[in-house]
Design a protein around this motif. Structure first.
Motif, PDB file in Angstrom:
ATOM      1  N   ALA A 209       1.071  -1.044  -0.256  1.00 53.69           N
ATOM      2  CA  ALA A 209      -0.052  -0.091   0.083  1.00 53.69           C
ATOM      3  C   ALA A 209       0.927   1.290  -0.079  1.00 53.69           C
ATOM      4  O   ALA A 209       0.423   2.279  -0.813  1.00 53.69           O
ATOM      5  N   GLY A 210       1.962   1.467   0.797  1.00 52.44           N
ATOM      6  CA  GLY A 210       2.763   2.271   0.740  1.00 52.44           C
ATOM      7  C   GLY A 210       3.524   2.705  -0.574  1.00 52.44           C
ATOM      8  O   GLY A 210       3.588   3.809  -1.106  1.00 52.44           O
ATOM      9  N   ALA A 211       4.109   1.376  -1.200  1.00 54.03           N
ATOM     10  CA  ALA A 211       4.668   1.616  -2.434  1.00 54.03           C
ATOM     11  C   ALA A 211       3.627   2.174  -3.631  1.00 54.03           C
ATOM     12  O   ALA A 211       3.765   3.022  -4.250  1.00 54.03           O
TER      13      ALA A 211
ATOM     14  N   GLN B 140       5.846   5.742   4.219  1.00 54.15           N
ATOM     15  CA  GLN B 140       5.804   4.471   4.199  1.00 54.15           C
ATOM     16  C   GLN B 140       6.641   3.698   5.316  1.00 54.15           C
ATOM     17  O   GLN B 140       6.146   2.755   6.061  1.00 54.15           O
ATOM     18  N   ASN B 141       7.975   4.474   5.575  1.00 56.69           N
ATOM     19  CA  ASN B 141       8.737   3.795   6.608  1.00 56.69           C
ATOM     20  C   ASN B 141       8.069   4.109   8.020  1.00 56.69           C
ATOM     21  O   ASN B 141       8.370   3.194   9.023  1.00 56.69           O
TER      22      ASN B 141
ATOM     23  N   CYS C 225      -4.650  -7.737   2.568  1.00 60.91           N
ATOM     24  CA  CYS C 225      -4.036  -7.820   1.401  1.00 60.91           C
ATOM     25  C   CYS C 225      -5.119  -7.475   0.222  1.00 60.91           C
ATOM     26  O   CYS C 225      -4.442  -6.870  -1.031  1.00 60.91           O
ATOM     27  N   ALA C 226      -6.284  -7.463   0.363  1.00 58.86           N
ATOM     28  CA  ALA C 226      -7.208  -7.125  -0.653  1.00 58.86           C
ATOM     29  C   ALA C 226      -7.224  -5.555  -0.750  1.00 58.86           C
ATOM     30  O   ALA C 226      -7.103  -5.000  -1.984  1.00 58.86           O
ATOM     31  N   LEU C 227      -7.196  -4.873   0.191  1.00 61.35           N
ATOM     32  CA  LEU C 227      -7.179  -3.304   0.196  1.00 61.35           C
ATOM     33  C   LEU C 227      -5.720  -2.944  -0.624  1.00 61.35           C
ATOM     34  O   LEU C 227      -5.810  -1.993  -1.357  1.00 61.35           O
ATOM     35  N   ALA C 228      -4.659  -3.601   0.095  1.00 62.52           N
ATOM     36  CA  ALA C 228      -3.427  -3.178  -0.721  1.00 62.52           C
ATOM     37  C   ALA C 228      -3.199  -3.625  -2.111  1.00 62.52           C
ATOM     38  O   ALA C 228      -2.664  -2.753  -3.046  1.00 62.52           O
ATOM     39  N   GLY C 229      -4.030  -4.818  -2.573  1.00 61.99           N
ATOM     40  CA  GLY C 229      -4.188  -5.152  -3.854  1.00 61.99           C
ATOM     41  C   GLY C 229      -4.601  -4.111  -4.735  1.00 61.99           C
ATOM     42  O   GLY C 229      -4.669  -3.612  -5.961  1.00 61.99           O
TER      43      GLY C 229
END
Length: 278
Positions: free
Chosen positions: A176-178, A191-192, A259-263
């Motif tokens: 998500a940060g990327a 992100q860090n 994972c779903a939200l990050a995707g």
């Protein structure tokens, strides 16, 4: 519907295969200089060990921290360090996406018949990060030997669940940060703050922080499910927010949702990307 599902599964298989091949390439490159690898891995071990040395120095002056004894804090430290170490080892390079967006080298990845996520996650795979894992494992072994707990089967099973779910949650935060860096190319430090900063936060008991902060890492960015929530159950401690014991068993579900939200965030960022033209 069936065809779309088959296509997605094929894409996941291709991505995992590509990731494995790229990682294997970097490992072969690393092991060409074995002495250098050993030295850098030991260096990583020593640098991360200073975090626990700081905790030991604290306990040289106090008997407890937020009501938690040293073995309990060591348990929190070890579980968070291992979960974060796994995520950092496997997809830590995601943090460098912003520099690729700025200098235009991301275009090269887009031209290859391989999922971009797999390429970015495996880029410059740093095997030396196993030093962080080893240090966290040693602290956890100490904690388990020092804790006086009734190790029921449920408590024993909570340990691998915490580590795996925690690693997945941290991994989702990395992704998500990327994804955010597609829009804000200089946001790696943001992100860090959630990855490295979150791992540092979870080393300490939730009782030393304000309830507003604990609510934030429980309901907004759910880092509390990496180790705080299940650890409270294992240690027999009450939740500072007054949540029921059943919350301790939610990390796998939280990991799936993350994972779903990050995707979704990753796909949105990739669609929004505009080449630098360089």
């Amino acid at each position: 519907m069936w065809i779309a599902g088959s296509t997605r599964r094929a894409a996941v298989r291709d991505g995992l295969r590509a990731y494995g091949l790229i990682v294997a390439m970097w490992i072969r490159s690393t092991m060409t200089y074995r002495a250098s690898f050993v030295m850098t891995a030991l260096g990583t071990f020593a640098v991360t060990a200073f975090d626990f040395v700081t905790i030991l120095l604290m306990f040289s002056h106090v008997d407890s921290l937020g009501g938690y004894a040293l073995p309990e804090v060591a348990f929190l430290y070890g579980t968070s360090a291992i979960a974060f170490g796994l995520a950092d080892l496997l997809i830590g390079p995601m943090g460098r996406l912003g520099s690729r967006v700025r200098d235009g080298t991301l275009d090269t990845l887009l031209l290859r018949p391989v999922p971009v996520l797999a390429q970015v996650a495996a880029d410059r795979f740093a095997l030396r990060r196993v030093g962080r894992l080893g240090q966290g494992l040693l602290v956890l072994v100490y904690a388990l030997s020092a804790l006086d707990l009734d190790w029921t089967p449920v408590r024993v099973l909570m340990l691998p669940m915490m580590v795996v779910s925690g690693a997945v949650i941290f991994g989702a935060v990395f992704v998500a940060g990327a994804a955010f860096q597609f829009w804000a190319q200089d946001a790696s430090e943001v992100q860090n703050s959630f990855t490295y900063g979150g791992q540092t936060l979870l080393q300490y008991p939730p009782t030393v922080f304000s309830k507003d902060l604990v609510r934030g890492v429980t309901f907004v960015v759910p880092l509390a499910f990496v180790n705080w929530m299940p650890a409270l159950y294992v240690l027999g401690r009450e939740d500072p927010l007054g949540l029921p014991d059943a919350v301790a068993f939610l990390p796998p579900l939280v990991a799936v949702v993350c994972c779903a939200l990050a995707g979704l965030a990753w796909r949105a960022g990739l669609r929004a990307y505009r080449s630098t033209g360089s």
